[in-house]
Design a protein around this motif. Structure first.
Motif, PDB file in Angstrom:
ATOM      1  N   ALA A 126      45.341 -42.962 -29.460  1.00 56.90           N
ATOM      2  CA  ALA A 126      44.364 -43.307 -28.425  1.00 56.90           C
ATOM      3  C   ALA A 126      45.051 -43.997 -27.258  1.00 56.90           C
ATOM      4  O   ALA A 126      45.959 -44.816 -27.446  1.00 56.90           O
ATOM      5  CB  ALA A 126      43.267 -44.199 -29.002  1.00 56.90           C
ATOM      6  N   GLY A 127      44.615 -43.677 -26.058  1.00 59.64           N
ATOM      7  CA  GLY A 127      45.175 -44.304 -24.865  1.00 59.64           C
ATOM      8  C   GLY A 127      44.466 -43.814 -23.615  1.00 59.64           C
ATOM      9  O   GLY A 127      43.462 -43.097 -23.705  1.00 59.64           O
ATOM     10  N   HIS A 128      44.965 -44.193 -22.461  1.00 59.60           N
ATOM     11  CA  HIS A 128      44.405 -43.720 -21.197  1.00 59.60           C
ATOM     12  C   HIS A 128      44.721 -42.239 -21.007  1.00 59.60           C
ATOM     13  O   HIS A 128      45.607 -41.682 -21.681  1.00 59.60           O
ATOM     14  CB  HIS A 128      44.966 -44.527 -20.028  1.00 59.60           C
ATOM     15  N   SER A 129      44.038 -41.600 -20.082  1.00 59.95           N
ATOM     16  CA  SER A 129      44.240 -40.173 -19.821  1.00 59.95           C
ATOM     17  C   SER A 129      45.695 -39.849 -19.517  1.00 59.95           C
ATOM     18  O   SER A 129      46.208 -38.809 -19.931  1.00 59.95           O
ATOM     19  CB  SER A 129      43.358 -39.711 -18.658  1.00 59.95           C
ATOM     20  N   ALA A 130      46.370 -40.744 -18.804  1.00 58.71           N
ATOM     21  CA  ALA A 130      47.769 -40.495 -18.456  1.00 58.71           C
ATOM     22  C   ALA A 130      48.633 -40.430 -19.704  1.00 58.71           C
ATOM     23  O   ALA A 130      49.507 -39.559 -19.835  1.00 58.71           O
ATOM     24  CB  ALA A 130      48.280 -41.591 -17.525  1.00 58.71           C
ATOM     25  N   ALA A 131      48.409 -41.348 -20.637  1.00 61.29           N
ATOM     26  CA  ALA A 131      49.185 -41.359 -21.875  1.00 61.29           C
ATOM     27  C   ALA A 131      48.886 -40.133 -22.718  1.00 61.29           C
ATOM     28  O   ALA A 131      49.798 -39.487 -23.253  1.00 61.29           O
ATOM     29  CB  ALA A 131      48.897 -42.636 -22.661  1.00 61.29           C
ATOM     30  N   VAL A 132      47.598 -39.804 -22.846  1.00 56.56           N
ATOM     31  CA  VAL A 132      47.209 -38.627 -23.639  1.00 56.56           C
ATOM     32  C   VAL A 132      47.821 -37.360 -23.036  1.00 56.56           C
ATOM     33  O   VAL A 132      48.320 -36.493 -23.758  1.00 56.56           O
ATOM     34  CB  VAL A 132      45.675 -38.505 -23.728  1.00 56.56           C
ATOM     35  N   SER A 133      47.803 -37.254 -21.720  1.00 54.37           N
ATOM     36  CA  SER A 133      48.381 -36.090 -21.044  1.00 54.37           C
ATOM     37  C   SER A 133      49.869 -35.960 -21.346  1.00 54.37           C
ATOM     38  O   SER A 133      50.369 -34.859 -21.595  1.00 54.37           O
ATOM     39  CB  SER A 133      48.167 -36.205 -19.529  1.00 54.37           C
ATOM     40  N   GLN A 134      50.562 -37.091 -21.354  1.00 52.32           N
ATOM     41  CA  GLN A 134      51.995 -37.062 -21.643  1.00 52.32           C
ATOM     42  C   GLN A 134      52.247 -36.632 -23.081  1.00 52.32           C
ATOM     43  O   GLN A 134      53.165 -35.859 -23.363  1.00 52.32           O
ATOM     44  CB  GLN A 134      52.609 -38.433 -21.384  1.00 52.32           C
ATOM     45  N   TRP A 135      51.429 -37.123 -24.022  1.00 53.61           N
ATOM     46  CA  TRP A 135      51.599 -36.749 -25.428  1.00 53.61           C
ATOM     47  C   TRP A 135      51.416 -35.246 -25.626  1.00 53.61           C
ATOM     48  O   TRP A 135      52.165 -34.619 -26.366  1.00 53.61           O
ATOM     49  CB  TRP A 135      50.612 -37.515 -26.292  1.00 53.61           C
ATOM     50  N   VAL A 136      50.416 -34.691 -24.956  1.00 54.40           N
ATOM     51  CA  VAL A 136      50.179 -33.249 -25.084  1.00 54.40           C
ATOM     52  C   VAL A 136      51.306 -32.471 -24.420  1.00 54.40           C
ATOM     53  O   VAL A 136      51.778 -31.459 -24.939  1.00 54.40           O
ATOM     54  CB  VAL A 136      48.812 -32.865 -24.486  1.00 54.40           C
ATOM     55  N   ASP A 137      51.759 -32.957 -23.264  1.00 56.02           N
ATOM     56  CA  ASP A 137      52.849 -32.281 -22.561  1.00 56.02           C
ATOM     57  C   ASP A 137      54.135 -32.270 -23.395  1.00 56.02           C
ATOM     58  O   ASP A 137      54.879 -31.287 -23.408  1.00 56.02           O
ATOM     59  CB  ASP A 137      53.101 -32.974 -21.224  1.00 56.02           C
ATOM     60  N   MET A 139      54.126 -32.258 -26.531  1.00 57.54           N
ATOM     61  CA  MET A 139      53.741 -31.587 -27.776  1.00 57.54           C
ATOM     62  C   MET A 139      53.809 -32.524 -28.978  1.00 57.54           C
ATOM     63  O   MET A 139      53.993 -32.089 -30.118  1.00 57.54           O
ATOM     64  CB  MET A 139      54.590 -30.340 -28.028  1.00 57.54           C
ATOM     65  N   SER A 140      53.641 -33.827 -28.736  1.00 54.13           N
ATOM     66  CA  SER A 140      53.496 -34.745 -29.852  1.00 54.13           C
ATOM     67  C   SER A 140      52.041 -34.830 -30.286  1.00 54.13           C
ATOM     68  O   SER A 140      51.726 -35.424 -31.321  1.00 54.13           O
ATOM     69  CB  SER A 140      54.022 -36.134 -29.486  1.00 54.13           C
ATOM     70  N   CYS A 141      51.139 -34.220 -29.489  1.00 56.44           N
ATOM     71  CA  CYS A 141      49.740 -34.043 -29.876  1.00 56.44           C
ATOM     72  C   CYS A 141      49.379 -32.570 -29.684  1.00 56.44           C
ATOM     73  O   CYS A 141      49.800 -31.939 -28.709  1.00 56.44           O
ATOM     74  CB  CYS A 141      48.809 -34.915 -29.034  1.00 56.44           C
ATOM     75  N   ASP A 142      48.590 -32.040 -30.623  1.00 60.40           N
ATOM     76  CA  ASP A 142      48.190 -30.634 -30.553  1.00 60.40           C
ATOM     77  C   ASP A 142      47.047 -30.409 -29.577  1.00 60.40           C
ATOM     78  O   ASP A 142      46.908 -29.329 -28.998  1.00 60.40           O
ATOM     79  CB  ASP A 142      47.763 -30.138 -31.942  1.00 60.40           C
ATOM     80  N   VAL A 143      46.211 -31.425 -29.416  1.00 62.34           N
ATOM     81  CA  VAL A 143      45.072 -31.326 -28.503  1.00 62.34           C
ATOM     82  C   VAL A 143      44.801 -32.717 -27.958  1.00 62.34           C
ATOM     83  O   VAL A 143      45.049 -33.722 -28.632  1.00 62.34           O
ATOM     84  CB  VAL A 143      43.819 -30.773 -29.225  1.00 62.34           C
ATOM     85  N   GLY A 144      44.344 -32.788 -26.717  1.00 62.86           N
ATOM     86  CA  GLY A 144      44.022 -34.068 -26.114  1.00 62.86           C
ATOM     87  C   GLY A 144      42.638 -34.058 -25.511  1.00 62.86           C
ATOM     88  O   GLY A 144      42.133 -33.002 -25.100  1.00 62.86           O
ATOM     89  N   ILE A 145      41.997 -35.225 -25.478  1.00 63.07           N
ATOM     90  CA  ILE A 145      40.702 -35.386 -24.811  1.00 63.07           C
ATOM     91  C   ILE A 145      40.908 -36.437 -23.726  1.00 63.07           C
ATOM     92  O   ILE A 145      41.267 -37.589 -24.018  1.00 63.07           O
ATOM     93  CB  ILE A 145      39.588 -35.824 -25.786  1.00 63.07           C
ATOM     94  N   VAL A 146      40.721 -36.037 -22.461  1.00 61.29           N
ATOM     95  CA  VAL A 146      40.974 -36.916 -21.316  1.00 61.29           C
ATOM     96  C   VAL A 146      39.743 -36.976 -20.419  1.00 61.29           C
ATOM     97  O   VAL A 146      38.836 -36.132 -20.523  1.00 61.29           O
ATOM     98  CB  VAL A 146      42.189 -36.426 -20.500  1.00 61.29           C
ATOM     99  N   SER A 147      39.722 -37.957 -19.522  1.00 62.65           N
ATOM    100  CA  SER A 147      38.600 -38.084 -18.595  1.00 62.65           C
ATOM    101  C   SER A 147      38.855 -37.370 -17.280  1.00 62.65           C
ATOM    102  O   SER A 147      37.928 -37.104 -16.523  1.00 62.65           O
ATOM    103  CB  SER A 147      38.283 -39.561 -18.336  1.00 62.65           C
TER     104      SER A 147
END
Length: 307
Positions: A126-137, A139-147
């Motif tokens: 869990a984190g801000h949209s910027a962090a989630v976007s980086q994780w998906v980019d 590929m440390s996350c398979d899917v992200g939910i951002v604002s």
């Protein structure tokens, strides 16, 4: 150098004697001493000073031990990775989410997912949209939910929801009886705001600016969960995402529509060009279904006018 020799050396360093090392290695003391001598010959180093009844590590021995420890930590990480792979033989789903949804909507969706895929391991970040976007980019996350989306990332994306923000207040608040709350109603109210650098704050600021209303901002926080908790403590009112606020209704807060509407959105993002993943597709299908159900439940609450 043989691994058995290094293992003997490490055991002596940890226990302080060849006798104790032999005990934990389930071998004899002469075997340990022989292994140490062979290691010293192979390494070209004197690792210990031999004294009556004991061995004392030399400076070279201490330096060599530091390197051995680093190598053993690396081996331990490989063992842990193998254990994870064995545990998650049914697959591993890695989810990144904005904090707004990570405490309610996401866990409820995961519960339903886990009932269908009990052997699948799930990792939540869990984190801000910027962090989630980086994780998906990365590929440390398979899917992200951002604002919101960042243009510098080339994601595949789709909308999860778009809802109108609500004014959250204690149940006994003077505005709780209103059908809808407007900027002028909040002119003299202690207001709990998004943080200055939060993406959602500018939308709220613009609405109040156009209405010519100065808010009395007494508290700022970047997290919706903290905002809702502060409102529940009677420290002010806030405009929040109703899908986050509903998890706090049991704390004696109520939601009222806010006009003009301020949209709260969530988008699903995926690494571009990544092959379709059955687990990701199933989770997204469940997440969409749970989101639709919770939006319908919110509408029903508004129609009944429940507190």
């Amino acid at each position: 150098m043989r691994f058995s020799h290094i293992e003997a050396f490490r055991a002596v360093m940890i226990t302080g004697s060849t006798t104790a090392a032999a005990r934990i290695l389930h071998t004899s003391q002469p075997n340990v001493s022989r292994s140490i001598a062979q290691l010293e010959k192979a390494a070209g180093l004197q690792l210990f000073e031999r004294m009556p009844g004991k061995v004392v590590p030399t400076t070279d021995g201490l330096s060599f031990f530091n390197e051995v420890q680093r190598s053993f930590h690396g081996l331990r990480r490989l063992e842990e990775a193998a254990n994870r792979i064995r545990r998650f033989s049914g697959g591993l789903l890695r989810i990144g989410s904005i904090q707004t949804l990570a405490h309610g909507l996401i866990p409820r969706s995961i519960k339903r997912f886990a009932e269908i895929y009990p052997e699948t391991g799930i990792s939540i970040h869990a984190g801000h949209s910027a962090a989630v976007s980086q994780w998906v980019d990365e590929m440390s996350c398979d899917v992200g939910i951002v604002s919101h989306l960042y243009e510098n990332y080339g994601f595949s994306s789709e909308e999860l929801y778009s809802v109108d923000g609500v004014c959250l207040m204690p149940a006994e608040h003077r505005l709780a009886g209103k059908a809808a709350v407007r900027p002028a109603d909040l002119a003299d109210e202690p207001y709990i705001s998004f943080a200055q650098n939060d993406h959602g704050r500018s939308n709220v600021d613009e609405v109040f600016s156009k209405a010519g209303i100065d808010r009395r901002i007494t508290l700022e926080t970047p997290f919706s969960t903290i905002t809702c908790s502060l409102v529940a403590q009677g420290l002010g009112v806030a405009i929040v995402n109703p899908l986050a606020a509903q998890d706090y209704r049991h704390l004696g807060v109520v939601m009222r529509p806010f006009r003009p509407s301020i949209k709260h959105e969530a988008l699903l993002i995926y690494p571009k060009g990544r092959p379709e993943n059955r687990l990701v597709a199933s989770f997204i299908e469940i997440l969409k279904a749970v989101t639709m159900e919770e939006k319908a439940a919110l509408s029903a609450v508004r129609e009944r006018g429940e507190k």
